[in-house]
Design an enzyme around this catalytic site. Sequence first.
Site, mmCIF file in Angstrom:
data_model
loop_
_atom_site.group_PDB
_atom_site.id
_atom_site.type_symbol
_atom_site.label_atom_id
_atom_site.label_comp_id
_atom_site.label_asym_id
_atom_site.label_seq_id
_atom_site.Cartn_x
_atom_site.Cartn_y
_atom_site.Cartn_z
ATOM 1 C CE LYS A 162 -3.898 2.001 2.614
ATOM 2 N NZ LYS A 162 -4.789 1.801 3.782
ATOM 3 C CB SER A 169 -7.898 3.743 2.831
ATOM 4 O OG SER A 169 -7.092 3.133 3.831
ATOM 5 C CB SER A 191 -8.518 0.920 5.815
ATOM 6 O OG SER A 191 -9.292 2.070 6.001
#
Length: 483
Positions: free
Chosen positions: A77, A152, A176
């Site tokens: 990420k 996210s 997330s």
Amino acid sequence: MSLFDLRLSEVHNRLHHKDLSVSELVDASFKRIGETDERIGSFLTLNEEAARLEARKLDDNASAERGILYGLPVGVKDNMVTEGLRTTCASQFLSNYNPIYDGTAVSKLREAQSVIIGKLNMDEFAMGGSNENSAFKVTRNPWDLSRVPGGSSGGSAAAVAAGQVYYALGSDTGGSIRQPAAYCGVVGLKPTYGLVSRYGLVAFASSLDQIGPITKNVEDAAVVLQAIAGHDQRDSTSANVEIPDYLSQLTGDVKGLRIGVPKEYLGEGIDPQVKQRVMEALKQFESLGAVWEEISLPHTDYAIATYYLLASSEASSNLARFDGVRYGVRAENPDNLIDLYRRSRSEGFGPEVKRRIMLGTYALSSGYYDAYYKKAQQVRTLIKQDFDQAFEKYDIIVGPTAPTVAFPIGAQVGDPLTMYLNDICTIPVSLAGVPAISVPCGLADGMPVGLQIIGKPFDEATVLRAAHAYEESTDHHKLRAAL
């Protein structure tokens, strides 16, 4: 069967017996990205040249000790710093940021000799639940390209679901990792706060952020957690606890396991089909010898308001460092220092980040601190006490990961309150700091549904054991997005 449908241990065996090379795995990953990512949009930055070079080095070093993660393509990420590889947090503010060091979780993956394929799209500074808040592009759900992948960590979940990488790292502040894993039909594990070092994770809300794995199955999640967990002196919130052998805990035995099912997680707002899949999962646990009963976590209704006050307050403080002076994008030709701050932040931050900074600054301001921030901290304690009391009687808590399946792109982006409510099942867990995993438990309207299994602090072993036993007794995790 695709190479990317194999378990990590199965790929490891093929590498060990030289039926596969690391270069072949890396080539397959980039080939799959080339075939699919124009439609999905998982990656922001590819690490192609360095990854192929690393693969050749690993292939040439045949005498090296090979753990299970050896040579496996991984996505990271884009809020975890990676030395020499652009880290943007999906924000214009950091569009030119090239870190000079690795975060601890990333360095542990390098020590395990996984190959970093690239950086994955996300909601800007991890603020969002749909991956529509990225400054660069919208990531799409591999199961239905008209729907969101969740957020996210939507890029991380979509990349694993699409078979672009074997596993990915995500970060979880209010859900997330778990929510996008549920939306994309993969496994997402949020560890206990402090189990995995946050050093090198660009902070959103420091008392909530936690790094964890997104994988295709529970066994793989246990392998990755084993690699990244552990105390780190560079992180003052890192817990110095003994790390068990998670793989050895995957016995498949849940006889006598006591399960609590919060009535608040199956009440108003939960899609009937999602509720049905959860009830079917509970019947499956019963057939395996576990017992369950309905419980109450009475302060659940206050979790969303509590979370957004606390997380936004911490975001307001953490993002104050982005001022156009020290790093990141800087406004051109400012009139003075104040104008530099104002224009750099106005141009660099997107709407959702600005919204949360404003909310957090208001909650922390003189005259409102006691009424909002302090009160939210007190309610957070009550929410944690709900879990503490439940775990005096039950081994795990089970419910849906999200109240609905993935929704269409654009359906909620203009309605932040509705978007925030999607995290009603995950936020209380984050506020309490306890571990939780999302595993696939079937489909609703053709889209994946996630089952959330919550455990006691630092009892990831029981969470993984329960999730693995359920997974092995069903075929839900074998379903794949038909790209």
